[in-house]
Design a protein around this motif. Structure first.
Motif, PDB file in Angstrom:
ATOM      1  N   ILE A 105       0.852  -1.201   0.000  1.00  0.00           N
ATOM      2  CA  ILE A 105       0.000   0.000   0.000  1.00  0.00           C
ATOM      3  C   ILE A 105       0.882   1.244   0.000  1.00  0.00           C
ATOM      4  CG2 ILE A 105      -1.794   1.277   1.234  1.00  0.00           C
ATOM      5  CD1 ILE A 105      -2.667  -1.385   2.467  1.00  0.00           C
ATOM      6  N   ASN A 106       1.949   1.204   0.799  1.00  0.00           N
ATOM      7  CA  ASN A 106       2.896   2.322   0.803  1.00  0.00           C
ATOM      8  C   ASN A 106       3.585   2.468  -0.549  1.00  0.00           C
ATOM      9  OD1 ASN A 106       2.354   2.929   3.490  1.00  0.00           O
ATOM     10  ND2 ASN A 106       3.914   1.520   4.247  1.00  0.00           N
ATOM     11  N   ALA A 107       3.836   1.332  -1.217  1.00  0.00           N
ATOM     12  CA  ALA A 107       4.420   1.388  -2.563  1.00  0.00           C
ATOM     13  C   ALA A 107       3.473   2.098  -3.522  1.00  0.00           C
ATOM     14  CB  ALA A 107       4.726  -0.026  -3.056  1.00  0.00           C
ATOM     15  N   LEU A 172      10.095  -1.286  -7.693  1.00  0.00           N
ATOM     16  CA  LEU A 172      10.987  -0.233  -7.200  1.00  0.00           C
ATOM     17  C   LEU A 172      10.327   0.565  -6.074  1.00  0.00           C
ATOM     18  CD1 LEU A 172      12.585   1.175 -10.497  1.00  0.00           C
ATOM     19  CD2 LEU A 172      13.701  -0.183  -8.712  1.00  0.00           C
ATOM     20  N   CYS A 173       9.037   0.846  -6.230  1.00  0.00           N
ATOM     21  CA  CYS A 173       8.306   1.572  -5.179  1.00  0.00           C
ATOM     22  C   CYS A 173       8.236   0.739  -3.903  1.00  0.00           C
ATOM     23  CB  CYS A 173       6.898   1.928  -5.655  1.00  0.00           C
ATOM     24  SG  CYS A 173       6.843   3.237  -6.906  1.00  0.00           S
ATOM     25  N   LEU A 174       8.046  -0.583  -4.042  1.00  0.00           N
ATOM     26  CA  LEU A 174       8.006  -1.459  -2.877  1.00  0.00           C
ATOM     27  C   LEU A 174       9.368  -1.497  -2.191  1.00  0.00           C
ATOM     28  CD1 LEU A 174       6.406  -3.507  -1.162  1.00  0.00           C
ATOM     29  CD2 LEU A 174       7.210  -5.299  -2.717  1.00  0.00           C
ATOM     30  N   THR A 175      10.428  -1.559  -2.974  1.00  0.00           N
ATOM     31  CA  THR A 175      11.786  -1.529  -2.408  1.00  0.00           C
ATOM     32  C   THR A 175      12.018  -0.232  -1.647  1.00  0.00           C
ATOM     33  OG1 THR A 175      12.571  -2.869  -4.279  1.00  0.00           O
ATOM     34  CG2 THR A 175      14.241  -1.735  -2.957  1.00  0.00           C
ATOM     35  N   LEU A 176      11.570   0.895  -2.215  1.00  0.00           N
ATOM     36  CA  LEU A 176      11.700   2.192  -1.539  1.00  0.00           C
ATOM     37  C   LEU A 176      10.910   2.200  -0.236  1.00  0.00           C
ATOM     38  CD1 LEU A 176      12.593   5.158  -1.466  1.00  0.00           C
ATOM     39  CD2 LEU A 176      10.585   5.707  -2.883  1.00  0.00           C
ATOM     40  N   ALA A 177       9.699   1.631  -0.267  1.00  0.00           N
ATOM     41  CA  ALA A 177       8.862   1.593   0.943  1.00  0.00           C
ATOM     42  C   ALA A 177       9.558   0.803   2.049  1.00  0.00           C
ATOM     43  CB  ALA A 177       7.501   0.980   0.615  1.00  0.00           C
ATOM     44  N   TRP A 178      10.169  -0.328   1.699  1.00  0.00           N
ATOM     45  CA  TRP A 178      10.871  -1.129   2.708  1.00  0.00           C
ATOM     46  C   TRP A 178      12.146  -0.445   3.182  1.00  0.00           C
ATOM     47  CZ3 TRP A 178       9.286  -4.339   6.014  1.00  0.00           C
ATOM     48  CH2 TRP A 178       8.197  -5.159   5.746  1.00  0.00           C
ATOM     49  N   LEU A 179      12.797   0.290   2.299  1.00  0.00           N
ATOM     50  CA  LEU A 179      13.992   1.034   2.709  1.00  0.00           C
ATOM     51  C   LEU A 179      13.632   2.104   3.738  1.00  0.00           C
ATOM     52  CD1 LEU A 179      17.017   1.622   2.337  1.00  0.00           C
ATOM     53  CD2 LEU A 179      16.395   3.170   0.452  1.00  0.00           C
ATOM     54  N   VAL A 180      12.511   2.790   3.514  1.00  0.00           N
ATOM     55  CA  VAL A 180      12.054   3.813   4.472  1.00  0.00           C
ATOM     56  C   VAL A 180      11.734   3.173   5.821  1.00  0.00           C
ATOM     57  CG1 VAL A 180      10.192   5.450   4.973  1.00  0.00           C
ATOM     58  CG2 VAL A 180      11.214   5.385   2.691  1.00  0.00           C
ATOM     59  N   VAL A 181      11.028   2.042   5.808  1.00  0.00           N
ATOM     60  CA  VAL A 181      10.703   1.336   7.050  1.00  0.00           C
ATOM     61  C   VAL A 181      11.980   0.918   7.770  1.00  0.00           C
ATOM     62  CG1 VAL A 181       9.665  -0.758   8.018  1.00  0.00           C
ATOM     63  CG2 VAL A 181       8.439   0.552   6.274  1.00  0.00           C
ATOM     64  N   LEU A 400       0.810   7.765   3.066  1.00  0.00           N
ATOM     65  CA  LEU A 400       2.149   7.227   3.310  1.00  0.00           C
ATOM     66  C   LEU A 400       2.484   7.261   4.799  1.00  0.00           C
ATOM     67  CD1 LEU A 400       4.312   6.068   1.467  1.00  0.00           C
ATOM     68  CD2 LEU A 400       5.332   8.336   1.311  1.00  0.00           C
ATOM     69  N   MET A 401       2.160   8.371   5.463  1.00  0.00           N
ATOM     70  CA  MET A 401       2.436   8.478   6.903  1.00  0.00           C
ATOM     71  C   MET A 401       1.614   7.461   7.696  1.00  0.00           C
ATOM     72  SD  MET A 401       4.779  10.765   7.405  1.00  0.00           S
ATOM     73  CE  MET A 401       5.475  10.036   5.921  1.00  0.00           C
ATOM     74  N   LEU A 402       0.350   7.299   7.326  1.00  0.00           N
ATOM     75  CA  LEU A 402      -0.494   6.314   8.008  1.00  0.00           C
ATOM     76  C   LEU A 402       0.048   4.903   7.804  1.00  0.00           C
ATOM     77  CD1 LEU A 402      -4.055   7.674   7.081  1.00  0.00           C
ATOM     78  CD2 LEU A 402      -2.994   7.732   9.336  1.00  0.00           C
ATOM     79  N   GLY A 403       0.450   4.609   6.582  1.00  0.00           N
ATOM     80  CA  GLY A 403       0.966   3.278   6.277  1.00  0.00           C
ATOM     81  C   GLY A 403       2.282   2.990   6.973  1.00  0.00           C
ATOM     82  N   ILE A 404       3.180   3.953   6.976  1.00  0.00           N
ATOM     83  CA  ILE A 404       4.484   3.752   7.628  1.00  0.00           C
ATOM     84  C   ILE A 404       4.299   3.603   9.132  1.00  0.00           C
ATOM     85  CG2 ILE A 404       6.679   4.896   8.192  1.00  0.00           C
ATOM     86  CD1 ILE A 404       6.664   6.021   5.340  1.00  0.00           C
ATOM     87  N   GLY A 405       3.397   4.411   9.722  1.00  0.00           N
ATOM     88  CA  GLY A 405       3.138   4.297  11.160  1.00  0.00           C
ATOM     89  C   GLY A 405       2.666   2.902  11.539  1.00  0.00           C
ATOM     90  N   GLY A 435      17.509  -5.633   9.114  1.00  0.00           N
ATOM     91  CA  GLY A 435      17.752  -5.677   7.672  1.00  0.00           C
ATOM     92  C   GLY A 435      17.301  -6.986   7.050  1.00  0.00           C
ATOM     93  N   VAL A 436      17.586  -8.095   7.725  1.00  0.00           N
ATOM     94  CA  VAL A 436      17.189  -9.414   7.200  1.00  0.00           C
ATOM     95  C   VAL A 436      15.671  -9.524   7.134  1.00  0.00           C
ATOM     96  CG1 VAL A 436      17.176 -11.890   7.695  1.00  0.00           C
ATOM     97  CG2 VAL A 436      19.303 -10.593   7.918  1.00  0.00           C
ATOM     98  N   VAL A 437      14.972  -9.081   8.189  1.00  0.00           N
ATOM     99  CA  VAL A 437      13.503  -9.145   8.215  1.00  0.00           C
ATOM    100  C   VAL A 437      12.917  -8.304   7.088  1.00  0.00           C
ATOM    101  CG1 VAL A 437      11.445  -8.488   9.528  1.00  0.00           C
ATOM    102  CG2 VAL A 437      13.322  -9.680  10.665  1.00  0.00           C
ATOM    103  N   CYS A 438      13.420  -7.077   6.915  1.00  0.00           N
ATOM    104  CA  CYS A 438      12.906  -6.204   5.853  1.00  0.00           C
ATOM    105  C   CYS A 438      13.202  -6.776   4.472  1.00  0.00           C
ATOM    106  CB  CYS A 438      13.523  -4.805   5.986  1.00  0.00           C
ATOM    107  SG  CYS A 438      12.958  -3.881   7.430  1.00  0.00           S
TER     108      CYS A 438
END
Length: 549
Positions: A105-107, A172-181, A400-405, A435-438
Motif C-alpha cells: 500500500i505504501n508502494a 521499485l516503489c516497494l523496495t523504496l517503501a521497505w527502505l524507508v521502514v 504514506l504516513m499512516l501506512g508507515i506508522g 535488515g534481514v527481516v525487511c
C-alpha cells in the motif's frame, strides 16, 4: 536484561507510537465504508458499545502484559506459562504475514505521490490510443481514474490464474517503501521514537486541511447528510454489530504483538490504564473525523457525477429534438422527458437507450471500500478540485504516513521477540536482524507487484489473519484471567500503577470480551465454510465483477 533494555524517552513518545500504529488506513477507508453500509450515523451506536465492551479492555490487557513482563510477545507469554509460548509465535507469524502485503500500500502511495507533481494529473483524462485518433477504448468504457489504477498502476491481469510478470515500477516503489521502514526501525526505540512524532501528527494536519477544503466543496453537504442520517433499522441486523466489533478489534491492532512490544519499552511505573483509554478514544475519534472528511469529498464526487449526468442528458435531448437553449434544466428535466415521450414517441424510443437515469441517491449509495476508496474515489474527487496537484500531494503523503506508522508497529512485533532472544541477539547486531527481516519481506512481497498481485493482496487482506487473530486474543484473555490468575494480575497492576483495576475491567476481561471474541470466531468460521471458495474482485474493462478464485 531490564537494566539494559531500551526505553521510550518519555510516556508521550509511547502514546504517539501507539496512536501511529493504531490510527491507520482502516480509519480512513474502512470505517467510512461501514458507516455507509450499516446505517450511517446509526452505526456509531454499536461501534461505541463495542469500543467499551471490547476495544478498551483488550487494549489495556495487552499494554499491561507487555509492560509487566518487559518482553516481546513470545517472551511475555512464556513468562505467564511455558505452554503459552506458541501464542507469541503465532503473533509473530501473523505480523510477518501482514507485513508481507501491507507495505505494498505504501508502494502504491509512493507511485501516486510521484505522479502528483504532473500537470495535468495523469489520471485526470484518458490517454490517447496508439493511432492518436481518440482515447484508449478501455479507458472510455470505464473512467480515467479507474484506468490509471487498474491498467497504468497495476497493469492488472483478467484473473488470478494469469499471474503475469513483476511490474518493475511497482517493484521499485516497494523496495523504496521497505527502505524507508528499515531506516525508521534501524536503531530501535531511538529511531522509531522520533519518527512516530511525524507519522502520528502529520495525518491530522492533512485531515484538517482536507476538512476545511471538503466542507467548501459543492455538494459536500449531500455527503454529510447521507452519513449522519441514521438508519436505525440496521441495528436489528447482526452483521452491523459484527462489523462494529471487527472494526474496533482490527483498528486497534490487537493480537499482533505490536502493542505488547511497544509497552515492553515502558518504565514499569507507566500508567498503562490511562494510556489505553487515551489511545482507544483517539483512535475512534479519528475514525469519525476521517469519515466526515471522506463523506464531504464523497458528496462532492457524487454531486459532480450526478450533475454531469444531468448535463449530458440535457445536451442529448437539446440536440435530438432541436430545442431552444435554456428550455431544458435540471428542475424541469423529468417533465420535459414525459412531454417529449408523449409528443415524439418514435424518436424518443430510438433515443431511450442513450438516456441515463441520473440519481444523486444512487451515486451516494455506491459503496466503495479499501483500495477502491483510497486510490479511485479520492483521485476522482481530487482531479476536479482547484490546484489538484497540491491536494493530491497532501493526500498521498498522508496515506504514506499512516501506512508507515502501521508498519513500524508490525515490524516491532516481529523484531522485539528476535532481539529479546539471547541466542540471536548475541550473534547478530540489531541492525542486521532488522535488515534481514525487511529484505525477506520485500522479496516475498514482490508477488504483490505482479499483474495478478492485487488479487493476492485482496485474498491476504481478507483471509490471512482474521481467524488467527481472534484465536490469539481469546487465548490471551483466558491466559491472563484463568491461567495467570486475575488476582495475581491485579497485584501486578497495583505494583505498576498504584491502583487495582475496578469491576468494569475485570468483568470485561473475564466474561464479556471472551464471549464477544468467541461469537466473532464462530461467525467468521461459519462464513468461511458456507462461502466454500476464496472471493476476490476481478477487473473487467467494462465492469467490476466478483468471481470465485
Amino acid at each position: 536484561m531490564e537494566k539494559s533494555r531500551p526505553l521510550w524517552d518519555n510516556p508521550l513518545q509511547f502514546v504517539f507510537a501507539c496512536i501511529s500504529y493504531a490510527v491507520g488506513l482502516g480509519n480512513v477507508w474502512r470505517f467510512p465504508y461501514l458507516c455507509q453500509m450499516y446505517g450511517g450515523g446509526g452505526f456509531l451506536i454499536p461501534y461505541l458499545i463495542m469500543l467499551i465492551a471490547e476495544g478498551m479492555p483488550l487494549l489495556y490487557l495487552e499494554l499491561a502484559v507487555g509492560q509487566r513482563m518487559r518482553q516481546g510477545s513470545i517472551g511475555a507469554w512464556k513468562i505467564i506459562s511455558p505452554y503459552l509460548c506458541g501464542v507469541g509465535v503465532a503473533s509473530v507469524v501473523v505480523s510477518f504475514f501482514l507485513s508481507m502485503y501491507y507495505n505494498v500500500i505504501n508502494a502504491w502511495a509512493f507511485w501516486y505521490l510521484f505522479h502528483s507533481f504532473q500537470d495535468p494529473l495523469p489520471w485526470a483524462t484518458c490517454p490517447l490510443n496508439s493511432n492518436r485518433t481518440g482515447y484508449e477504448e478501455e479507458c472510455e468504457k470505464t473512467s480515467s481514474t479507474q484506468y490509471f489504477w487498474y491498467r497504468q498502476t497495476l497493469n492488472i491481469s483478467p484473473a488470478l490464474e494469469a499471474s503475469g510478470s513483476v511490474q518493475w515500477e511497482q517493484a521499485l516503489c516497494l523496495t523504496l517503501a521497505w527502505l524507508v521502514v528499515y531506516l525508521c526501525i534501524l536503531r530501535g526505540t531511538a529511531s522509531t521514537g522520533k519518527v512516530v512524532y511525524v507519522t502520528a501528527s502529520l495525518p491530522y494536519c492533512v485531515l484538517i486541511i482536507y476538512l476545511i477544503r471538503g466542507l467548501t466543496l459543492h455538494g459536500a453537504v449531500n455527503g454529510l447528510i447521507y452519513m449522519f442520517t441514521p438508519k436505525l433499522e440496521q441495528l436489528s441486523n447482526p452483521k452491523t454489530w459484527i462489523s462494529a466489533a471487527t472494526q474496533i478489534f482490527f483498528s486497534l491492532g490487537l493480537g499482533f504483538g505490536s502493542l505488547i512490544a511497544f509497552a515492553s519499552y515502558n518504565e514499569p511505573s507507566n500508567n498503562c490504564q490511562r494510556h489505553a483509554i487515551i489511545v482507544s478514544l483517539i483512535n475512534s475519534t479519528t475514525s469519525i473525523f476521517a469519515s466526515i472528511v471522506t463523506f464531504s469529498i464523497y458528496g462532492f464526487k457524487a454531486t459532480f457525477n450526478y450533475e454531469s449526468c444531468i448535463n449530458k442528458v440535457i445536451l442529448l435531448l437539446l440536440n435530438a429534438f432541436d430545442l431552444e437553449e435554456g428550455s431544458l434544466t435540471a428542475d424541469n428535466l423529468n417533465e420535459m422527458k414525459d412531454y417529449l415521450m408523449a409528443t415524439y414517441p418514435q424518436e424518443y424510443a430510438q433515443l431511450a437507450p442513450q438516456i441515463k437515469n441520473c440519481s444523486l441517491e444512487a451515486e451516494l449509495d455506491t459503496a466503495v471500500q479499501g483500495t477502491g476508496l483510497a486510490f479511485i474515489v479520492y483521485s476522482e474527487a481530487i482531479k476536479n478540485m482547484e490546484v489538484p496537484q497540491l491536494y493530491s500531494v497532501l493526500y498521498f503523503f498522508m496515506l504514506l504516513m499512516l501506512g508507515i506508522g502501521s508498519m513500524l508497529g508490525n515490524t516491532a512485533a516481529i523484531l522485539t521477540p528476535l532481539t529479546d532472544s539471547r541466542v540471536i541477539a548475541s550473534r547478530f547486531p540489531k541492525e542486521v536482524i532488522s535488515g534481514v527481516v525487511c529484505f525477506m519481506n520485500c522479496i516475498i512481497g514482490l508477488i504483490f507487484t505482479m499483474e495478478a498481485g492485487n488479487y493476492w493482496f485482496d485474498i491476504f487482506n481478507d483471509y490471512a489473519a482474521t481467524l488467527s487473530l481472534l484465536l490469539i486474543v481469546l487465548v490471551e484473555t483466558i491466559a491472563v484471567c484463568y491461567i495467570y490468575g486475575i488476582r495475581r494480575f491485579e497485584k501486578d497492576l497495583y505494583t505498576m500503577i498504584g491502583c487495582k483495576p475496578n469491576w468494569y475491567w475485570k468483568i470485561m476481561w473475564a466474561f464479556v470480551s471472551p464471549l464477544l471474541i468467541i461469537s466473532l470466531f464462530i461467525f467468521y468460521l461459519t462464513d468461511y465454510i458456507l462461502t466454500g471458495t476464496l472471493q476476490y474482485q476481478a477487473w473487467d474493462a467494462t465492469q467490476d465483477d466478483s468471481i470465485s478464485g
